[in-house]
Design an enzyme around this catalytic site. Sequence first.
Site, mmCIF file in Angstrom:
data_model
loop_
_atom_site.group_PDB
_atom_site.id
_atom_site.type_symbol
_atom_site.label_atom_id
_atom_site.label_comp_id
_atom_site.label_asym_id
_atom_site.label_seq_id
_atom_site.Cartn_x
_atom_site.Cartn_y
_atom_site.Cartn_z
ATOM 1 N N TYR C 24 21.510 52.200 28.087
ATOM 2 C CA TYR C 24 22.482 53.349 27.903
ATOM 3 C C TYR C 24 24.050 52.714 27.447
ATOM 4 O O TYR C 24 24.737 53.272 26.308
ATOM 5 C CB TYR C 24 22.549 54.320 28.862
ATOM 6 N N SER C 106 36.594 60.745 30.681
ATOM 7 C CA SER C 106 35.823 61.490 29.683
ATOM 8 C C SER C 106 35.271 63.000 30.529
ATOM 9 O O SER C 106 35.337 62.989 31.642
ATOM 10 C CB SER C 106 34.369 60.685 29.507
ATOM 11 N N TYR C 130 35.418 67.301 24.628
ATOM 12 C CA TYR C 130 34.483 67.789 23.634
ATOM 13 C C TYR C 130 34.885 69.270 23.540
ATOM 14 O O TYR C 130 34.942 70.009 24.607
ATOM 15 C CB TYR C 130 33.137 67.452 23.837
ATOM 16 N N THR C 156 37.636 64.394 21.006
ATOM 17 C CA THR C 156 36.581 63.540 20.243
ATOM 18 C C THR C 156 35.875 64.274 19.038
ATOM 19 O O THR C 156 35.786 65.512 19.201
ATOM 20 C CB THR C 156 35.372 63.060 20.955
ATOM 21 N N LYS C 219 40.444 61.589 18.455
ATOM 22 C CA LYS C 219 39.411 60.230 18.441
ATOM 23 C C LYS C 219 38.392 60.318 17.542
ATOM 24 O O LYS C 219 37.656 61.264 17.528
ATOM 25 C CB LYS C 219 39.073 60.152 19.845
ATOM 26 N N HIS C 243 33.214 55.306 17.766
ATOM 27 C CA HIS C 243 32.363 55.824 19.126
ATOM 28 C C HIS C 243 31.538 54.485 19.542
ATOM 29 O O HIS C 243 30.375 54.616 20.084
ATOM 30 C CB HIS C 243 31.418 57.088 18.810
ATOM 31 N N GLY C 276 34.946 46.951 19.877
ATOM 32 C CA GLY C 276 34.922 45.647 19.613
ATOM 33 C C GLY C 276 35.981 44.669 20.284
ATOM 34 O O GLY C 276 35.966 43.318 20.230
#
Lengths: 348, 348, 348, 348
Positions: C24, C106, C130, C156, C219, C243, C276
């Site tokens: 996940y 979150s 959200y 987001t 975002k 994301h 990254g």
Amino acid sequence: MTMVCLSDFEAYAKKYLPKIAWDYFAAGADDCNTRDENILAYKRIRFQPRMLRDVSVMDIRTKILGTEISFPVGIAPTGFHQLAWPDGEKSTARAAKAMNSCYIASTYSTCTLEEISAAAPGGLQWFQLYIHRNRAASQRLVQRAEALGFQALVLTADLPYTGKRRDDIRNGFRLPPHMKLKNLEGDFEVCKMSLLDPSVTWNDIYWLQSLTHLPIIIKGILTKEDAELAVRHGVQGIIVSNHGGRQLDEGPATIDALVEVVEAVQGRVEVYLDGGIRKGSDVLKALALGAKCVFIGRPALWGLAYKGEEGLQDVLRILQDEFRLSMALAGCARVSEIGRHLVQFSKL
Amino acid sequence: MTMVCLSDFEAYAKKYLPKIAWDYFAAGADDCNTRDENILAYKRIRFQPRMLRDVSVMDIRTKILGTEISFPVGIAPTGFHQLAWPDGEKSTARAAKAMNSCYIASTYSTCTLEEISAAAPGGLQWFQLYIHRNRAASQRLVQRAEALGFQALVLTADLPYTGKRRDDIRNGFRLPPHMKLKNLEGDFEVCKMSLLDPSVTWNDIYWLQSLTHLPIIIKGILTKEDAELAVRHGVQGIIVSNHGGRQLDEGPATIDALVEVVEAVQGRVEVYLDGGIRKGSDVLKALALGAKCVFIGRPALWGLAYKGEEGLQDVLRILQDEFRLSMALAGCARVSEIGRHLVQFSKL
Amino acid sequence: MTMVCLSDFEAYAKKYLPKIAWDYFAAGADDCNTRDENILAYKRIRFQPRMLRDVSVMDIRTKILGTEISFPVGIAPTGFHQLAWPDGEKSTARAAKAMNSCYIASTYSTCTLEEISAAAPGGLQWFQLYIHRNRAASQRLVQRAEALGFQALVLTADLPYTGKRRDDIRNGFRLPPHMKLKNLEGDFEVCKMSLLDPSVTWNDIYWLQSLTHLPIIIKGILTKEDAELAVRHGVQGIIVSNHGGRQLDEGPATIDALVEVVEAVQGRVEVYLDGGIRKGSDVLKALALGAKCVFIGRPALWGLAYKGEEGLQDVLRILQDEFRLSMALAGCARVSEIGRHLVQFSKL
Amino acid sequence: MTMVCLSDFEAYAKKYLPKIAWDYFAAGADDCNTRDENILAYKRIRFQPRMLRDVSVMDIRTKILGTEISFPVGIAPTGFHQLAWPDGEKSTARAAKAMNSCYIASTYSTCTLEEISAAAPGGLQWFQLYIHRNRAASQRLVQRAEALGFQALVLTADLPYTGKRRDDIRNGFRLPPHMKLKNLEGDFEVCKMSLLDPSVTWNDIYWLQSLTHLPIIIKGILTKEDAELAVRHGVQGIIVSNHGGRQLDEGPATIDALVEVVEAVQGRVEVYLDGGIRKGSDVLKALALGAKCVFIGRPALWGLAYKGEEGLQDVLRILQDEFRLSMALAGCARVSEIGRHLVQFSKL
């Protein structure tokens, strides 16, 4: 085992040749980058094929220096064919003639020029020359070749010294005792490359011209500057070649160098290429970029290793079929329809 | 085992050195991208070789800061040579002298400057310097070097702090108890890099110049801006270097940075390079792009690990032979004929 | 096992997390190209490091939205921290506070906002939102966050629907029964993403602004056009994000998109980035290209999986040390000295 | 086994199909470079997704030649469906109709046109045609197709001769005795490709137009020049195709060729594409670059191999869901919003 493409012959030769012979034929200089680039460079050239052209009658013949050959592929000069097949260069000569192809016999053949010539009377043969310190010996070779009916002289320009091929050093490569560089017997000791003359310059082209009426082709040109010099010195043809990646590593792939040579030459002499040809479509790319004909080195040796004369014919026949099919699928029915528009260089 | 090329020495060293020593020499910073790029970048540079030049008499000598060396390859400063061979830097000094090469002795040598100097009387030796927080100690080092006959001072500019080398951290790398950083005894505790002074700036060049009559060479420059500053501050030479990829990861490969440094310097001082030299043709490429000489780091250590002084001579001799052959095959008979026209950057 | 770099934590998490949880967290959309590109893109950016700057006193602090943090790395919003460590987001909050970092909690936390806030009183916390079809529920969340002292709202924008993550489908991923999306209890059924509102548009920014005095950060922006729209709609910051490659596969790497967003924004609002970041030098590159701060997603989860709060602190400390060292080796002593001149895009 | 993406069907087919059938379907010409490039080329195209668009109501329908289909993916013409599933093309026809898609039935079907038509009455079906030397036979096929209600004629232009597919040669590929090319019985011997007419030219388009009122679509165009010729000769559509990489190896990937064809055509006729479609986002890229619809070849066969009609529906449904999701995540709610701005070509 069905032989479907040239890689099949390569796999066969790798499996069945003595390691020392395989290594010698496969060798590239240093890290073998140029040897491998010769092949990889073709992958970066993309066809732009045209559809719905009448390709029902295919004509793949061409002419080199005025002589017709069955398709634009000849045999590049490579040494020591007896390492691949007992009959050596005699088999090569017979196969080339059977396929109506051109065979460039090497100075470092394991058969004499006389044997090569006699094996394929009437076949199209050129003679490859190194200039030795012993100029009189080189002169005798040239004159023997001319007398025997060889139709051109191919001067190798990229070997003032032999490239560094690591595997040959590790293997301590030398010819087995029963093989000889027969064309050099008497004049030289066998296998001493240092007898080659590293002081050769463009002026020696004039010396060669004074010895023979044969057309002179220069092999090993990779830059526009040298191409211009070649033309100015009166050669009849240029073979864009890096000696199969066996001399200076990390020079250009021949198919890349071809572009600048063709542009410099502007049609004043014929331009050929060797190095990296593995498929009929490679031939088509080389012609699209301006080569008049290409020559195969290692694939010819693999063919010999497979079944001698017959094996080399198989190799040539496969290339011929693939070339014809590529032409048709690209929309060309004859060689004269092949042009620069057929290909583009991928940016990747 | 025949030693044919530098990779053979690398394989030997990897096999026979203690892992902790091999890892230390091999280490790059972080992901080792720059270490590896130093080598890969050469593959993207292609020769444009010229044919039919008279290369019968080859002259590969050059001069650095006015002193002749046998060919344009010297020994870069690396530390801890006793990790590779019991005699350490004494062997290095002897091999360099035997080959008429230049040896840059590191501050972090495991022999004293006096031992190094005495091992090779009359040999061309430069001394590499870090500036320590204890400036008096650095001053003493400079003056010892000058007194001993070292002919230049090489200031390392890229190590205000030590780069992060993961394997050294994992291995808990430190010198074995019987080895010492002999040049620092008394002045420093052994192996405490934090004694280096991270406040050094360009003005400290003036301070160095006030201490010594030796020419000053700055090592670790990678940009045109810093090259310009170096010239303005009166250095006599620049070594384009990224410390073998051991400091800031993901900076430029040195052969790539060389181009912009040479362009900025415009011949006002000599430009050298280290990093990634593995073949004679790499040397030729660096010279074609404007380097006056290159220096080898890890390959010298591999040579030492193989057979001490003799092994390092083998390494230098192989590089020398390869360099001479590359030059000849590219059409150059002497170093002064090497130029920018010999190479082009591949777009791939 | 010595934890030397972030990859060590990744390896640990892959080994010790339940496969379904690892999958996940690791998941990317479709072929995971964008997930992987986020990392690979950094390899194509080269530093141009400057030498002989005084880097003896390093200051790596920065401010985001006016609040000082210890270095420019925060914790990106990711869901379900209890999958990584029993205390879940409470541990995350404590580690972030201990390191004086910023934690974006979150909506899909497995602890309540109240628990998160109480775990790290005085810590810098932002709340990620959200917008759900049930607008009243979203409004209640915003107002709870504001009342609890969260200092910004992070909207987001890239998840109108959930991306297709193949492994989650194969695994039939769902939260274990003992974990809850605690912030949504009562208002929603757990884990039904389809409760998200895919009709959200830029006008909803105005609606959000009407609910709260908190600054709003958007975002998921990847283009200059959307960056311009964000500024025009009055947001206070932009997080360039894809994301983690979990939404639309084969969009740009965030470090590549950063360039065009920064250029469009022209300093009118702060620009951040996630995706990254694996090394301190990645942070330096992002700042050189204009990011004010970066956020880490998966590495934070690996830290939690290793040792909860302590493990996440280890991750942050390693990044901090690497960032400081990279800065110094690139010649920057404080964040304000980092600039576009430090990097160039490799053509390879 | 959960079938999550098209690769799952590929893996299934590779595992369960007889090797000779798998090889035939998988085959590319020569080295299979173009076959593989068809897929790789998509990886070099990056989305530029837009955020905060209202994507709550998605409409993915489109029209081709005026007929509505459920989403812009049809079934490309491929031969020998009974090799994949006993009911062969009848299953294909049923699946296409069930999904409200378009099915291009191949001349080389193992069911008759009558069977195909009867299997899916009212379904949108086009008929793919090769022009044979026996023109009367070709004429009969065209007229049968028109009478049966096929709604367009798709002329394949890239097969004057069959490409060289090495595995088929090694396998001695031929249809099993119980399968027939049923549409050709009586007129031709089975499986003799040499009955195709390699003399076909653009003028034969006029001949075809004289035989039928059906719109004519030309398949196999890869250049702007041929696209212009196609428009001038009055075709109604162009399928950019390289025959799945089975004809001329090392031509362009279809998604790359699409760009120049679309630019040449300037909206005068509809442009479609086949080759390399493996994900919904590939479809989105093709549409962004100007394709009106794409067609799948091998993936349809894998679906058949999995579960016949039902398996092919699974394949289409997965593509449909992926396409819809990609559109939404890129910020498009309907097909008309897809445009060139959505993508850029990566320089890598």
